[in-house]
Design an enzyme around this catalytic site. Sequence first.
Site, short mmCIF file in Angstrom:
data_model
loop_
_atom_site.label_atom_id
_atom_site.label_comp_id
_atom_site.label_asym_id
_atom_site.label_seq_id
_atom_site.Cartn_x
_atom_site.Cartn_y
_atom_site.Cartn_z
N CYS A 2 45.37 43.89 45.47
CA CYS A 2 46.16 43.52 46.55
C CYS A 2 45.71 43.48 47.90
O CYS A 2 44.59 44.06 48.27
CB CYS A 2 47.21 44.71 46.57
N ARG A 27 39.91 38.57 46.42
CA ARG A 27 40.26 39.61 45.71
C ARG A 27 41.05 39.83 44.58
O ARG A 27 41.14 40.71 43.79
CB ARG A 27 40.72 40.66 46.83
N TRP A 74 48.77 42.59 42.83
CA TRP A 74 48.14 42.40 41.89
C TRP A 74 48.76 43.15 40.78
O TRP A 74 48.64 44.46 40.98
CB TRP A 74 46.52 42.73 41.81
N ASN A 100 49.79 48.83 49.26
CA ASN A 100 48.30 48.84 48.37
C ASN A 100 48.07 50.28 47.57
O ASN A 100 48.48 51.02 48.26
CB ASN A 100 46.89 48.37 49.00
N GLY A 101 47.94 50.36 46.38
CA GLY A 101 47.66 51.57 45.72
C GLY A 101 48.89 51.89 44.59
O GLY A 101 49.57 50.92 44.34
N GLU A 481 24.15 42.26 32.03
CA GLU A 481 24.50 41.68 33.22
C GLU A 481 24.88 40.07 32.88
O GLU A 481 25.92 39.61 33.22
CB GLU A 481 23.74 41.94 34.30
N LYS A 485 28.45 38.31 33.14
CA LYS A 485 28.69 37.18 34.00
C LYS A 485 29.34 35.95 33.47
O LYS A 485 30.29 35.39 33.80
CB LYS A 485 27.33 36.59 34.61
N GLU A 488 32.94 36.80 32.08
CA GLU A 488 33.89 36.81 33.30
C GLU A 488 34.32 35.75 33.71
O GLU A 488 35.61 35.49 34.30
CB GLU A 488 33.66 38.11 34.17
N HIS A 504 20.96 46.45 13.96
CA HIS A 504 22.05 47.54 13.48
C HIS A 504 23.20 47.08 13.64
O HIS A 504 24.29 47.75 13.73
CB HIS A 504 22.03 48.74 14.49
N LYS A 603 38.49 41.47 42.93
CA LYS A 603 37.10 41.68 43.58
C LYS A 603 36.89 43.05 43.77
O LYS A 603 36.07 43.65 43.39
CB LYS A 603 37.06 41.07 44.92
C1 F6R Z 1 31.57 42.01 37.77
C2 F6R Z 1 31.91 42.72 38.80
C3 F6R Z 1 32.56 43.93 38.50
C4 F6R Z 1 32.19 45.14 39.50
C5 F6R Z 1 32.96 46.38 39.33
C6 F6R Z 1 32.51 47.47 40.19
O1 F6R Z 1 30.77 40.82 38.36
O2 F6R Z 1 31.79 42.23 39.97
O3 F6R Z 1 32.16 44.43 37.16
O4 F6R Z 1 30.57 45.22 39.76
O5 F6R Z 1 34.29 46.23 39.43
O6 F6R Z 1 32.68 47.06 41.66
P1 F6R Z 1 32.11 47.76 42.96
O7 F6R Z 1 30.88 47.36 42.99
O8 F6R Z 1 32.83 46.88 44.06
O9 F6R Z 1 32.56 49.23 42.83
#
Ligand code: F6R
Length: 608
Positions: A2, A27, A74, A100-101, A481, A485, A488, A504, A603
């Site tokens: 949000c 976000r 959101w 928010n929250g 990672e 990437k 997602e 395994h 985000k």
């Molecule tokens: C993936 C991504 C998320 C964040 C995760 C933690 O590309 O961006 O997996 O890494 O939500 O977010 P932060 O680093 O802001 O705590």
Amino acid sequence: MCGIVGYIGENKARPVLISGIKRLEYRGYDSAGIAVIKDNGIICEKSVGQICELEKKINGKFDKSTMGIIHTRWATHGAPTVENAHPHFDCSGKIAIVHNGIIENYNYLKAKLEKEGHNFKSETDSEVIAHLIESHFEETLEDAVRRALKEVEGAYGLAIISLDDPGKLIAARHGSQLIVGIGKKEHFITSDVAAILEYTKNVVYLDDNEIAVLTRDNMKTTDVDNVQISKRIDEIQWNLDKIEKSGYKHFMLKEIHEQPQALRDSMLGRYEKDNNLVHLGGLKDKENVLRNIRRIIIVACGTSWHAGLIGEYMIEEHLGIPVEVEYASEFRYRNPVIEEDTMVVAISQSGETADTLAAIREASKKGAIILSICNVVGSSIAREADCGIFLHAGPEIGVASTKAFTSQIAVIFLLTLFLARIRGNREVLSNDMASKLKEIPKQVQKILDREDQIIKIAQLYKDNGNFLYLGRGYNYPVALEGALKLKEISYIHAEGYPAAEMKHGPIALIDKNMPVVFIATTDKVYSKILSNIEEVRTRGGKVIAIASESNNEISKLVDHVFYIPETIDALTPILSVIPLQLLAYQMAVMRRCDVDKPRNLAKSVTVE
Ligand code: F6R
């Protein structure tokens, strides 16, 4: 997640609110809504989907107002519908709030308010706040807000307006970031400075339990008991171009290409002049404690957790301090053992991730010293930690983390060198580790200059439904990672594994339709990974390898190779992840995915 923007001033509110909330689109959200005070009424519009849908609904009626609030939602409690979108109102329609929250005791509060005769229009937890304020309203809006918030349990960042006390915009924070912007004869509220940077760089970060009462000319900050609090005004250090695409098709691509500069910035002012000793301003006051820590627990989520895994390899290899890496969400709900000399390191780009924040609170209660590694200055995790290091990577707008990840690795490396200095670890200080980091930005640039090679590979594999990513040692977290990437942003199913684990289970999946990305740089475990490549090849799997420049044998064993420059093992992940970021990006673009705003993702994950 949000987003909130609020405005009160002498200018028109609508353009400020719309342009501000658009800057928070990255976000993630599923609906949006706006309310402004005009003449003797509040006008409101809400819509599901993108902000442009909301803009279509807003007509000239909104134009004359000089105060209002806007929100992107959101969904957590209740589906993404117009009814559930914010702002929410009390029964009289005179009080509007955006939130928010999560209000944890909303069921109890809602039942109580319904008994008192309040009518609810949405399924959200947020709506209770508007009714609660109404139930406490006597003379001023701020008094009603204070009394209401005393009954609320949970997290909130709130912006509130009321027709019964017009000319005031109220902000309240508990556990969800909220910032007040100070302009000339105007004030702003936002959950993220990016929203107001166009208008002001002077900001006040509210702390938990604080309420700010804003008029056009004044700001008064108190706690919920009405005790006045004087706040420092901070100046934002970056410019608008940092949050604009600057000619790139997507923020993600811009941020991938910003990595050489972000890495340079992460080192800036941290090496002693003419030598390689590292000083970190945010840790200076804690050198005595850090000298004696005997165990480190790293807590993080997602990509930041992957950076933490690399940190574990780095710190254990070079400093011999035992390190554990935990998902913050698991750490917070078990009963972790924290000894006197345990340091908890929280890694978070946003500094607002709810689980990571809760994990450090838990660790702090148990007596650990908390060190934060965050990108966003003024974020909750950075402020609650005992000490910290900022990434200085600049704002990361693309939902998929790229430049924050490589900067996190660089900063953990600097932390390793810093600890080596204060603990007198001669071995680390005497080899040329420190100077290797200085070479990295140029090496990253060399990789970025060969993006066309990745585009060709992406074209061949963009229609595949599955991918496997395998790596060993420092490149195992890179495999995780790379897979994250890809999945997602392109919605292709991808798994990352330590290469030896393939035998395994995942080996059962290998056939001609399963492309496997091997991160096979020439390091300590290179010969081992060659056997894993063989195992895939004999089962008909296609192999894409990321290999070191000097490797002239691997091209005979695999279908495609992308070469990267050589460095020490601990820094290899910064280089080996770049082609994987580009591969994910290119395939997602070819599949016409919304790269910067992938579906269902936010985000900054400020709820559990
Ligand atoms: C993936 C991504 C998320 C964040 C995760 C933690 O590309 O961006 O997996 O890494 O939500 O977010 P932060 O680093 O802001 O705590």
